[in-house]
Enzyme design. Structure first.
Site, PDB file in Angstrom:
ATOM      1  N   GLU A  17     -14.315  74.617  61.742  1.00 17.69           N
ATOM      2  CA  GLU A  17     -14.156  73.317  61.097  1.00 17.69           C
ATOM      3  C   GLU A  17     -13.956  72.201  62.127  1.00 17.69           C
ATOM      4  OE1 GLU A  17     -10.955  73.480  58.250  1.00 17.69           O
ATOM      5  OE2 GLU A  17     -11.730  75.310  57.322  1.00 17.69           O
TER       6      GLU A  17
ATOM      7  N   GLY B 215      -7.958  72.325  50.030  1.00 24.90           N
ATOM      8  CA  GLY B 215      -6.892  73.113  49.405  1.00 24.90           C
ATOM      9  C   GLY B 215      -5.586  72.403  49.179  1.00 24.90           C
ATOM     10  N   THR B 216      -5.110  71.656  50.161  1.00 26.14           N
ATOM     11  CA  THR B 216      -3.819  70.982  50.017  1.00 26.14           C
ATOM     12  C   THR B 216      -3.964  69.473  49.910  1.00 26.14           C
ATOM     13  OG1 THR B 216      -3.509  70.880  52.419  1.00 26.14           O
ATOM     14  CG2 THR B 216      -2.640  72.810  51.290  1.00 26.14           C
TER      15      THR B 216
ATOM     16  N   ALA C 130      -8.406  80.691  52.545  1.00 27.65           N
ATOM     17  CA  ALA C 130      -7.414  81.030  53.574  1.00 27.65           C
ATOM     18  C   ALA C 130      -7.792  80.370  54.892  1.00 27.65           C
ATOM     19  CB  ALA C 130      -7.302  82.548  53.712  1.00 27.65           C
ATOM     20  N   ARG C 131      -8.514  81.082  55.727  1.00 29.68           N
ATOM     21  CA  ARG C 131      -9.054  80.552  56.980  1.00 29.68           C
ATOM     22  C   ARG C 131     -10.453  81.128  57.152  1.00 29.68           C
ATOM     23  NH1 ARG C 131      -5.599  77.303  56.717  1.00 29.68           N
ATOM     24  NH2 ARG C 131      -4.120  76.611  58.327  1.00 29.68           N
TER      25      ARG C 131
ATOM     26  N   ASP D 212     -13.682  77.068  50.881  1.00 29.58           N
ATOM     27  CA  ASP D 212     -12.965  75.845  51.222  1.00 29.58           C
ATOM     28  C   ASP D 212     -12.648  75.796  52.714  1.00 29.58           C
ATOM     29  OD1 ASP D 212     -11.680  73.387  50.527  1.00 29.58           O
ATOM     30  OD2 ASP D 212      -9.735  74.376  50.688  1.00 29.58           O
TER      31      ASP D 212
ATOM     32  N   GLY E  18       2.501  83.642  48.238  1.00 28.70           N
ATOM     33  CA  GLY E  18       2.756  82.600  47.257  1.00 28.70           C
ATOM     34  C   GLY E  18       1.498  82.053  46.622  1.00 28.70           C
TER      35      GLY E  18
ATOM     36  N   HIS F  11     -12.396  71.870  53.039  1.00 24.23           N
ATOM     37  CA  HIS F  11     -10.971  72.201  53.215  1.00 24.23           C
ATOM     38  C   HIS F  11     -10.091  71.249  52.395  1.00 24.23           C
ATOM     39  CE1 HIS F  11      -8.109  74.462  56.113  1.00 24.23           C
ATOM     40  NE2 HIS F  11      -7.548  74.290  54.929  1.00 24.23           N
TER      41      HIS F  11
END
Length: 351
Positions: free
Chosen positions: A286, A306-307, A256-257, A281, A175, A304
């Site tokens: 982390e 992203g969201t 992603a990771r 990101d 997605g 991080h």
């Protein structure tokens, strides 16, 4: 017969005011309030949490859990040890997030616990983060901003590159990757991709490369954007071989990771110029960031993000809560993580 108990395992101590669900307060009441006893996790540490799971404890007999990664700050990740302490009544963990590497899926499977995640809810926010990193890496915007903040104007900046007409390779066209492909279209980028199998929803202008042609894809790549989930088999998937197979001067972007990219190989490629820039990101450990990354002015680094939008966070919360509601009312739900698809779902235990 009393209503089943569900545990909201989200933001907790040491915040001044515990925030168990950040945005979807009303939705929590609407989705779960009338059909369950909602218990809020308030444990300051793992020991307190584990004690609460025991018979007679404050979390005893829960049947489902809403989980946010922030709960790890107080009780740690849902590793095999913690999953082993969950009471046998637990049948569903509704994880808030697309990535679920903080949950030991094998341990859940062994206990017959289904885990769901929130694919789709994070697509827009993470894809726009990826697009920003691509543009910043190509145009040197991160270094330019650092310059102007200390009065250096354009000092040290080299000729940058337009994103237009570049070849964007997407590793993992789920997605998020598909949304990034759509966002890249106004730049007239050529989009190529590799996934375990072709994405049936991919538009015709996205060209698929199977595993046996992966090196051929890398050889044509100006920008590699990584969107694979972190699993044992994907750890370090973008390693020395993949990075060196890229065009010299390529850009590497990872939303992603951190552990899906071999960080040491990436740093070596930055040092010798094989990679011209990176946009990150995510990081392997982390919130710690390898200090070597700070020495590269051509690196755009985000913590991080992203969201980190209100809209995406709300969508993620509602989707996870809906998965938990569906388990309570229908005995199952969508969004089951791939490793657990087909696992028999426990009936909801009712006192």
């Amino acid at each position: 017969m009393s209503s089943p108990k569900v545990l909201i395992c989200g933001w907790s101590l040491p915040y001044p005011l515990p925030r168990f669900v950040v945005w979807a307060h009303d939705e929590t009441k609407d989705l779960l309030g009338s059909i369950s006893q909602v218990i809020q996790m308030d444990s300051p540490n793992r020991t307190d949490f584990v004690n609460g799971l025991k018979p007679g404890g404050k979390y005893a007999d829960i049947v489902g859990i809403y989980r946010h990664n922030s709960s790890a700050d107080s009780i740690g990740i849902f590793d095999a040890e913690l999953v082993g302490h969950l009471p046998p009544s637990v049948g569903w963990i509704a994880h808030n997030g697309a990535g679920y590497d903080q949950i030991d899926i094998s341990a859940c499977k062994a206990k017959g616990i289904i885990v769901s995640n929130t694919p789709g809810a994070v697509d827009d926010a993470t894809a726009t983060t990826g697009l920003y990193l691509i543009i910043s890496a190509l145009r040197q915007f991160a270094r330019a901003e650092q310059n102007i903040r200390v009065g250096n104007w354009k000092s040290g900046l080299k000729p940058a590159h337009d994103p237009s007409e570049k070849t964007l390779a997407i590793l993992g066209l789920g997605g998020i990757g598909l949304r990034l492909a759509e966002l890249s279209r106004p730049f007239n980028m050529r989009v190529i991709y590799h996934s375990r199998r072709p994405n049936p929803n991919a538009p015709t202008w996205c060209e698929y490369f199977p595993a046996e042609r992966l090196d051929a894809m890398y050889a044509q790549t100006d920008i590699l954007s990584v969107h694979v989930p972190l699993r044992k088999e994907t750890e370090g998937i973008v390693g020395e071989h993949a990075i060196r197979a890229l065009k010299r001067g390529a850009v590497l972007v990872n939303t992603a990771r951190g552990k899906v990219v071999d960080e040491a190989a990436m740093i070596r490629a930055l040092e010798d110029g094989h990679l011209s820039a990176i946009g990150l990101d995510v990081y392997p450990d982390e919130p710690a960031v390898n200090p070597q990354l700070y020495k590269f002015p051509q690196a755009t680094l985000l913590p991080h993000m992203g969201t980190e939008t209100e809209e995406s966070q709300r969508k993620m919360e509602v989707r996870a809560l809906t998965n938990l509601r569906n388990y309570l009312t229908k005995g199952s739900s969508g969004d089951v993580v791939p490793e657990l698809v087909g696992l028999k779902v426990k009936p909801v235990a009712r006192a």
